[in-house]
Design a protein around this motif. Sequence first.
Motif, short mmCIF file in Angstrom:
data_model
loop_
_atom_site.label_atom_id
_atom_site.label_comp_id
_atom_site.label_asym_id
_atom_site.label_seq_id
_atom_site.Cartn_x
_atom_site.Cartn_y
_atom_site.Cartn_z
N GLN A 217 0.83 -1.20 0.00
CA GLN A 217 0.00 0.00 0.00
C GLN A 217 0.87 1.26 0.00
O GLN A 217 0.56 2.23 -0.68
CB GLN A 217 -0.94 0.02 1.22
CG GLN A 217 -2.06 -1.00 1.17
CD GLN A 217 -3.13 -0.68 0.13
OE1 GLN A 217 -2.86 -0.10 -0.91
NE2 GLN A 217 -4.35 -1.07 0.41
N LEU A 218 1.95 1.24 0.76
CA LEU A 218 2.84 2.41 0.78
C LEU A 218 3.39 2.68 -0.62
O LEU A 218 3.54 3.84 -1.02
CB LEU A 218 3.97 2.19 1.78
CG LEU A 218 3.56 2.19 3.26
CD1 LEU A 218 4.76 1.89 4.13
CD2 LEU A 218 2.94 3.52 3.65
N ALA A 219 3.69 1.62 -1.36
CA ALA A 219 4.17 1.80 -2.73
C ALA A 219 3.10 2.44 -3.60
O ALA A 219 3.40 3.32 -4.43
CB ALA A 219 4.60 0.46 -3.32
N LEU A 220 1.85 2.03 -3.42
CA LEU A 220 0.76 2.61 -4.20
C LEU A 220 0.50 4.06 -3.80
O LEU A 220 0.22 4.91 -4.65
CB LEU A 220 -0.51 1.77 -4.04
CG LEU A 220 -0.41 0.34 -4.58
CD1 LEU A 220 -1.68 -0.43 -4.27
CD2 LEU A 220 -0.13 0.34 -6.08
N TYR A 221 0.63 4.36 -2.51
CA TYR A 221 0.48 5.74 -2.06
C TYR A 221 1.60 6.61 -2.63
O TYR A 221 1.41 7.79 -2.93
CB TYR A 221 0.44 5.83 -0.54
CG TYR A 221 -0.71 5.08 0.09
CD1 TYR A 221 -1.90 4.87 -0.60
CD2 TYR A 221 -0.61 4.57 1.38
CE1 TYR A 221 -2.95 4.17 -0.04
CE2 TYR A 221 -1.67 3.87 1.97
CZ TYR A 221 -2.83 3.67 1.25
OH TYR A 221 -3.87 2.97 1.82
N ALA A 222 2.78 6.01 -2.78
CA ALA A 222 3.90 6.74 -3.40
C ALA A 222 3.58 7.07 -4.85
O ALA A 222 3.93 8.16 -5.34
CB ALA A 222 5.18 5.92 -3.31
N GLN A 223 2.90 6.15 -5.55
CA GLN A 223 2.51 6.44 -6.93
C GLN A 223 1.55 7.63 -6.96
O GLN A 223 1.70 8.55 -7.78
CB GLN A 223 1.83 5.22 -7.58
CG GLN A 223 2.59 3.91 -7.48
CD GLN A 223 4.03 4.02 -7.90
OE1 GLN A 223 4.35 4.38 -9.03
NE2 GLN A 223 4.93 3.73 -6.97
N ALA A 224 0.56 7.61 -6.07
CA ALA A 224 -0.40 8.72 -6.02
C ALA A 224 0.30 10.04 -5.74
O ALA A 224 0.06 11.05 -6.40
CB ALA A 224 -1.46 8.43 -4.95
N PHE A 318 -1.85 8.53 -17.03
CA PHE A 318 -3.18 7.98 -16.80
C PHE A 318 -3.15 6.45 -16.72
O PHE A 318 -3.92 5.84 -15.99
CB PHE A 318 -4.16 8.46 -17.87
CG PHE A 318 -4.66 9.86 -17.63
CD1 PHE A 318 -5.55 10.12 -16.61
CD2 PHE A 318 -4.23 10.91 -18.41
CE1 PHE A 318 -6.01 11.40 -16.36
CE2 PHE A 318 -4.68 12.20 -18.18
CZ PHE A 318 -5.57 12.45 -17.15
N SER A 319 -2.25 5.85 -17.47
CA SER A 319 -2.08 4.40 -17.37
C SER A 319 -1.61 4.01 -15.97
O SER A 319 -2.17 3.11 -15.33
CB SER A 319 -1.06 3.92 -18.42
OG SER A 319 -0.74 2.56 -18.24
N ALA A 320 -0.59 4.71 -15.47
CA ALA A 320 -0.05 4.42 -14.14
C ALA A 320 -1.10 4.66 -13.06
O ALA A 320 -1.27 3.86 -12.13
CB ALA A 320 1.19 5.26 -13.88
N HIS A 321 -1.81 5.77 -13.16
CA HIS A 321 -2.82 6.11 -12.15
C HIS A 321 -3.95 5.09 -12.13
O HIS A 321 -4.44 4.70 -11.06
CB HIS A 321 -3.36 7.51 -12.42
CG HIS A 321 -4.53 7.89 -11.57
ND1 HIS A 321 -4.54 7.75 -10.20
CD2 HIS A 321 -5.75 8.39 -11.91
CE1 HIS A 321 -5.72 8.15 -9.73
NE2 HIS A 321 -6.46 8.53 -10.75
N SER A 322 -4.37 4.64 -13.30
CA SER A 322 -5.47 3.67 -13.34
C SER A 322 -5.04 2.35 -12.71
O SER A 322 -5.82 1.70 -12.00
CB SER A 322 -5.94 3.45 -14.77
OG SER A 322 -4.95 2.80 -15.55
N ILE A 323 -3.78 1.94 -12.93
CA ILE A 323 -3.28 0.70 -12.33
C ILE A 323 -3.18 0.87 -10.81
O ILE A 323 -3.65 0.02 -10.04
CB ILE A 323 -1.91 0.32 -12.91
CG1 ILE A 323 -2.03 -0.04 -14.39
CG2 ILE A 323 -1.29 -0.84 -12.13
CD1 ILE A 323 -2.83 -1.29 -14.66
N ALA A 324 -2.54 1.94 -10.36
CA ALA A 324 -2.31 2.13 -8.92
C ALA A 324 -3.63 2.27 -8.16
O ALA A 324 -3.84 1.63 -7.13
CB ALA A 324 -1.43 3.36 -8.69
N SER A 325 -4.54 3.10 -8.66
CA SER A 325 -5.80 3.32 -7.95
C SER A 325 -6.65 2.06 -7.94
O SER A 325 -7.34 1.77 -6.95
CB SER A 325 -6.57 4.49 -8.58
OG SER A 325 -6.89 4.22 -9.93
N GLY A 326 -6.60 1.28 -9.02
CA GLY A 326 -7.36 0.06 -9.08
C GLY A 326 -6.78 -1.07 -8.24
O GLY A 326 -7.46 -2.06 -7.95
#
Length: 398
Positions: A217-224, A318-326
Motif C-alpha cells: 500500500q505504501l508503494a501505491l500511495y507513493a505512486q499517487a 493515466f495508465s499508471a494512475h489507473s493501475i495504482a488506484s485500481g
Amino acid sequence: MSDQAATDPGHRRVLVALVAIGMTTFVQLYYPQALIPAISRDFAVDASQAALTVSGATIGLAVAALGWSWIADRIGRARAMTIAIVAAAAIGLALPVVTSFPALVLLRVAQGIALGGTPALALAYLSEQVSRRDAMAAGATYISGTVLGGVAGRLIAAPIADVSDWRVAAFVAGCVSALGAAVAVTALPPERPRPATTSRPAGVRAGMVANLTNPGQLALYAQAFFLMGAQVAVFNYLGYRLELEPFSLPAALTAVIFLAGLSGAVSARLAATFAARFGRRRVLLASSLTMTAGAALTIPDQLPSVLIGLLLFTTAYFSAHSIASGWVGPMATSGIAQATSLYTLFYYAGSSLFGWLGGLAFAAGWTGTASMVIAITLIAFAAARALLPQTPVTRSPY
C-alpha cells in the motif's frame, strides 16, 4: 451496461448527475492552470505563488475528503454532495471580484474544502445506487466526466484570458460550474435507504494503521503522491514556458496542450487490458519509465519534441494512475474504505506540494521543473519496484 439499466430513468438520472458532478468538480479544480501566467502578471507574483491558486484548492480537497465521508454517513451521500457542489459553485462566482492575492488563495482553499465532498462520495454513492453488474460501466462514465471537466475548464479559461483578462475567464468558468451544479442538483435522485451506520473510531484507526504499515500500500500511495505531483507540475508550468522565448505562443494557443489530457480516456482502458496480460506491476513500472522519457523530451527548445513528450507523458500518467488506484482495494487486507481514502489523500497532497515546488524549480527555467518531474517519477518507480509483489493480485478490479 445492461439494456434494462440503459432504459431505467432512475439509472439515467444517476449517470447524468454524476457526470455533471465530475465535470463541475474538475472544471473548478483545474481551470486556473491555464491562468497562472495572467494571475502572475496581475498580482505581480512569481509562478510558484500563482500556482497556489491550483495547489490551494487541491490541498483543501485532500484535507476535507475524510470529513465529508463522516458528514455523508450522517446526512446521506446525495445531500452531502448537493451541499458540497452548490457551496463550491458559489465560491467560484465570488473569485473574479477578489482584489487581494492572499484572499484569492484562501478562497481557493475554501473551494477545495467544498469540492472534497464530491470525489470522496460520488463513487460510493454510485455503487449503492446501481447494480453490481452495471457499476463498472457507470464508474467509467463518471471518470470520463472528470477527464472532460479538467480539459474543458482549461480550454475555456485560456482563450478568454488571452482576449480579455483572467477575471473574465474565471467568471465564465464559474458560470459553467454553476450550470453543472444546477444540472447535478436537479438530476440527482434521492439515495436508496441504507442501514444505519455508527462511527467506529477504533475500527477506522485500525484500518488506517493496517494500510500505512502495508509495504504494498505504501508503494501505491507513493505512486499517487509522486506521479500526480509530476503531472500537475507539468500542466501548471508548461503553458507558462510556451508563452516565453523561444516559443512566444499566445495563451489561446498554449491551451491546446491541455487536450493531451484526453489521452487518459484511452490509456486507462488499455492499461487494464495490458495488466490482465502482463500483470499490474509490469504495466505500472513501464508507465513510470515512459513518463520519465516523456518529461525528458519536453526539455529541448523544439516544439515538436515538447508536444510529443507531453502526449507520451500524459498517456503514461493515466495508465499508471489507473493501475495504482485500481490496485489499492485488492491490496488491502483490512480497512478498504481507509485504504482508498488514504490514496485520495496522498493523491491530492502530491498535487498540492509538487504543483508549488515545480514553480520554485521553474526559477531555473523549464529544465529545472522537468528535472524535478523526472526525479520524483523515478522515486515512484523505485518504490513500486522494491515494494510491490512480483505476481499480480488475482482479484481484478477492472
